[in-house]
Scaffold this motif. Structure first.
Motif, mmCIF file in Angstrom:
data_model
loop_
_atom_site.group_PDB
_atom_site.id
_atom_site.type_symbol
_atom_site.label_atom_id
_atom_site.label_comp_id
_atom_site.label_asym_id
_atom_site.label_seq_id
_atom_site.Cartn_x
_atom_site.Cartn_y
_atom_site.Cartn_z
ATOM 1 N N VAL A 159 -7.149 -4.141 -8.629
ATOM 2 C CA VAL A 159 -5.730 -3.942 -8.320
ATOM 3 C C VAL A 159 -4.983 -5.248 -8.603
ATOM 4 N N ALA A 160 -3.765 -5.120 -9.156
ATOM 5 C CA ALA A 160 -2.967 -6.309 -9.501
ATOM 6 C C ALA A 160 -2.774 -7.184 -8.265
ATOM 7 N N GLU A 161 -2.935 -8.500 -8.460
ATOM 8 C CA GLU A 161 -2.703 -9.422 -7.347
ATOM 9 C C GLU A 161 -1.258 -9.881 -7.364
ATOM 10 N N ILE A 162 -0.786 -10.359 -6.237
ATOM 11 C CA ILE A 162 0.561 -10.933 -6.195
ATOM 12 C C ILE A 162 0.549 -12.145 -7.122
ATOM 13 N N PRO A 163 1.412 -12.142 -8.139
ATOM 14 C CA PRO A 163 1.330 -13.221 -9.132
ATOM 15 C C PRO A 163 1.786 -14.572 -8.585
ATOM 16 N N THR A 164 1.344 -15.599 -9.284
ATOM 17 C CA THR A 164 1.787 -16.956 -8.971
ATOM 18 C C THR A 164 2.276 -17.570 -10.288
ATOM 19 N N GLY A 165 2.882 -18.735 -10.208
ATOM 20 C CA GLY A 165 3.291 -19.413 -11.450
ATOM 21 C C GLY A 165 4.735 -19.843 -11.395
ATOM 22 N N TYR A 166 5.158 -20.454 -12.484
ATOM 23 C CA TYR A 166 6.475 -21.085 -12.509
ATOM 24 C C TYR A 166 7.631 -20.100 -12.352
ATOM 25 N N TRP A 167 7.382 -18.825 -12.580
ATOM 26 C CA TRP A 167 8.490 -17.873 -12.604
ATOM 27 C C TRP A 167 8.707 -17.148 -11.285
ATOM 28 N N VAL A 168 7.692 -17.183 -10.378
ATOM 29 C CA VAL A 168 7.749 -16.267 -9.232
ATOM 30 C C VAL A 168 8.863 -16.627 -8.235
ATOM 31 N N GLU A 169 9.250 -17.919 -8.198
ATOM 32 C CA GLU A 169 10.292 -18.293 -7.225
ATOM 33 C C GLU A 169 11.624 -17.589 -7.501
ATOM 34 N N HIS A 170 11.781 -17.070 -8.720
ATOM 35 C CA HIS A 170 13.037 -16.394 -9.077
ATOM 36 C C HIS A 170 13.023 -14.916 -8.707
ATOM 37 N N TRP A 171 11.880 -14.441 -8.204
ATOM 38 C CA TRP A 171 11.719 -13.007 -7.967
ATOM 39 C C TRP A 171 11.355 -12.716 -6.524
ATOM 40 N N ASP A 172 11.848 -11.572 -6.093
ATOM 41 C CA ASP A 172 11.409 -11.018 -4.842
ATOM 42 C C ASP A 172 10.282 -10.039 -5.229
ATOM 43 N N ILE A 173 9.059 -10.340 -4.816
ATOM 44 C CA ILE A 173 7.938 -9.511 -5.269
ATOM 45 C C ILE A 173 7.463 -8.631 -4.125
ATOM 46 N N GLN A 174 7.556 -7.328 -4.369
ATOM 47 C CA GLN A 174 7.216 -6.399 -3.297
ATOM 48 C C GLN A 174 6.167 -5.400 -3.762
ATOM 49 N N PRO A 175 5.037 -5.337 -3.062
ATOM 50 C CA PRO A 175 4.015 -4.356 -3.461
ATOM 51 C C PRO A 175 4.484 -2.927 -3.172
ATOM 52 N N ILE A 176 4.113 -1.996 -4.047
ATOM 53 C CA ILE A 176 4.323 -0.565 -3.759
ATOM 54 C C ILE A 176 2.984 0.134 -3.976
ATOM 55 N N GLN A 177 2.791 1.186 -3.200
ATOM 56 C CA GLN A 177 1.537 1.948 -3.386
ATOM 57 C C GLN A 177 1.774 3.215 -4.172
ATOM 58 N N SER A 178 3.013 3.683 -4.147
ATOM 59 C CA SER A 178 3.287 4.982 -4.763
ATOM 60 C C SER A 178 4.720 5.004 -5.280
ATOM 61 N N LEU A 179 5.027 6.081 -6.000
ATOM 62 C CA LEU A 179 6.401 6.259 -6.491
ATOM 63 C C LEU A 179 7.376 6.402 -5.332
ATOM 64 N N LYS A 180 6.859 6.973 -4.224
ATOM 65 C CA LYS A 180 7.722 7.178 -3.048
ATOM 66 C C LYS A 180 8.244 5.816 -2.554
ATOM 67 N N ASP A 181 7.360 4.824 -2.565
ATOM 68 C CA ASP A 181 7.777 3.480 -2.130
ATOM 69 C C ASP A 181 8.885 2.945 -3.045
ATOM 70 N N ALA A 182 8.732 3.223 -4.348
ATOM 71 C CA ALA A 182 9.759 2.756 -5.291
ATOM 72 C C ALA A 182 11.062 3.491 -5.021
ATOM 73 N N HIS A 183 10.955 4.791 -4.801
ATOM 74 C CA HIS A 183 12.144 5.623 -4.556
ATOM 75 C C HIS A 183 12.940 5.095 -3.361
ATOM 76 N N ASN A 184 12.209 4.697 -2.314
ATOM 77 C CA ASN A 184 12.867 4.204 -1.096
ATOM 78 C C ASN A 184 13.713 2.958 -1.350
ATOM 79 N N GLU A 185 13.403 2.237 -2.422
ATOM 80 C CA GLU A 185 14.121 0.990 -2.722
ATOM 81 C C GLU A 185 15.456 1.225 -3.422
ATOM 82 N N ILE A 186 15.621 2.427 -3.964
ATOM 83 C CA ILE A 186 16.730 2.658 -4.894
ATOM 84 C C ILE A 186 18.104 2.705 -4.219
ATOM 85 N N GLY A 187 18.211 3.355 -3.090
ATOM 86 C CA GLY A 187 19.532 3.552 -2.494
ATOM 87 C C GLY A 187 20.297 4.589 -3.289
#
Ligand code: GLY
Ligand code: MN
Ligand code: MN
Length: 452
Positions: free
Chosen positions: A96-124
């Protein structure tokens, strides 16, 4: 590659700001003001449980150097930190993909999702969104109506031809890994290796697995060099005079950006080796002619005149170079375009596009395979890849044409076992002039080898 390592932290920060501004501007062409970009999903083969190699949505990797996270999303809302919805399913069959690290991550809010439902909840409110991605059913399920609107895509695709300094550094890094592979492949060829062995040497030395290269490497020996996109790797090892030539067209990826590089070698000195030298001189000469304000198609036309000169000087065709081009005799020896845009995709989008709004300038009737008809502008990256081939099908047509008497057929017979030549470099337009990312990479790798 530049001697010091690129300052990825600052290059990326500037790139992200640029991409954000680009997308904001593009969204002005639509009703939406927020963006949902899908990374794409794995596809299963018919009647099988195995998946095809995954290829990330280029609009996803335009934002961040992540290329291997299927079923993830980017969520971009005005005034908010951009969000990566990273798919982390419960799965003990795969890593499973790990939470990434590196020079770019400070610019992103990184949120794990388990399913499409989790993504849907983010949409508003889905009415404020536009969706960019292949899985259009998902967008519909989320209630988003603006799916891949062409007004937005046209705008973004047109812009994509000009690269940010971060993108140029990625493209140069992709040339660097490919140069390592090319030098190993060259050595393998001169040791009499088979196409299959050479292809593996390329991958090993460039540190790539095949599915991570931007296209399948073309590794052709002898008359296979005449097949423009030769697709097999034969196991035959040619010995002695049976080994004549190699054409290797192979690239690698860096942060999702492609290199696309071709070299041709003769096993022994002689007429074919001389032709390669002539092609290389003219390839470098046409690169010198790259400048802003002219159309790429103009360069393609000029290259045909250079090919005609080579054919005349080598005694292959006895016509004036001008009439060889005028009558399109040169097309029989160079039936593809001089090159194409390069970036997130090896044949990058919008090579014919006229403006942000769309519209196309098609390839000229005389040169239908030309993929790039745009004016050359600052920051563009494209290939310059002239070729000169001995293709049986085209030579047969030439033999049946009124120009057959001008052709030295015995010489052609002698050259046919060598197949053909292509020399391809990746060029960035900077300060109105060409910067040859590929030659710089080869020089750096050779210097690296000398210092060992
Ligand atoms: N490698 C494919 C091309 O040169 O366009
Ligand atoms: Mn190529
Ligand atoms: Mn190419």
């Amino acid at each position: 590659m530049t001697e010091t390592s690129p300052d990825w932290l600052n290059l990326y920060a500037e790139h992200l700001q640029h991409v954000r501004a680009q997308y904001t501007h593009a969204l002005e062409q639509s009703e939406g003001h927020s963006l949902l970009i899908s990374s794409g999903s794995l596809k299963t083969a018919f009647l099988d449980d195995r998946t095809y190699p995954y290829m990330v949505n280029p609009h996803f990797k335009a934002w961040l150097p992540v290329t291997d996270v299927p079923d993830s999303f980017l969520l971009i809302k005005p005034g908010k930190k951009p969000k990566l919805l990273l798919h982390q399913p419960e799965d003990y069959w795969h890593k499973v993909a790990e939470i990434p690290t590196g020079y770019w991550v400070e610019h992103w809010d990184i949120q794990p999702i388990q399913s499409l439902k989790d993504a849907h909840n983010e949409i508003g409110d889905p009415g404020s969104f536009i969706y960019i991605g292949e899985e259009t059913k998902v967008a519909t399920e989320f209630g988003i109506e603006a799916i891949n609107p062409s007004s937005v895509l046209n705008h973004l695709h047109f812009e994509r031809a000009s690269k940010t300094p971060y993108e140029i550094a990625c493209l140069e890094a992709a040339s660097l890994t490919a140069a390592r592979g090319h030098l190993a492949a060259q050595q393998a060829f001169f040791h009499g290796a088979s196409e299959n062995e050479i292809a593996h040497q390329f991958l090993m030395a460039s540190g790539h697995r095949e599915q991570h290269t931007p296209y399948s490497s073309i590794v052709a020996l002898n008359e296979h060099c005449a097949v423009l996109h030769y697709q097999f790797y034969e196991h035959t090892r040619f010995k002695g005079t049976a080994l004549k030539s190699m054409l290797i067209d192979a690239g690698t990826s860096y942060n999702g950006y492609a290199s696309d590089i071709t070299r041709t070698y003769a096993f022994k000195p002689g007429i074919f080796a001389d032709l390669i030298d002539a092609m290389e001189r003219e390839q470098l000469a046409i690169i010198e002619e790259v400048t802003t304000g002219i159309n790429y198609a103009e360069l393609h036309g000029r290259m045909h005149l250079k090919i005609a000169d080579i054919l005349k000087t080598a005694g292959i065709v006895d016509m004036s170079p001008e009439s060889m081009v005028e009558t399109n005799v040169t097309f029989n020896f160079l039936p593809h375009g001089l090159g194409h845009l390069l970036g997130l995709q090896v044949h990058d989008v919008a090579g014919y596009q006229l403006s942000h709004e769309g519209g196309i300038k098609p390839a000229p009737d005389k040169y239908p395979a030309l993929r790039l008809t745009r004016e050359i502008t600052e920051g563009q990256v494209f290939t310059i890849e002239p070729g000169l081939y001995f293709i049986p099908m085209l030579l047969k047509k030439l033999k049946q044409s009124v120009y057959h008497t001008a052709v030295n057929w015995p010489l052609i017979e002698e050259l046919m076992p060598y197949g053909g030549i292509r020399i391809e470099d990746n060029i960035a337009v900077q300060n109105g002039s060409p910067v040859n990312l590929t030659r710089r990479a080869f020089s750096a790798v050779k210097a690296e080898a000398r210092s060992l």
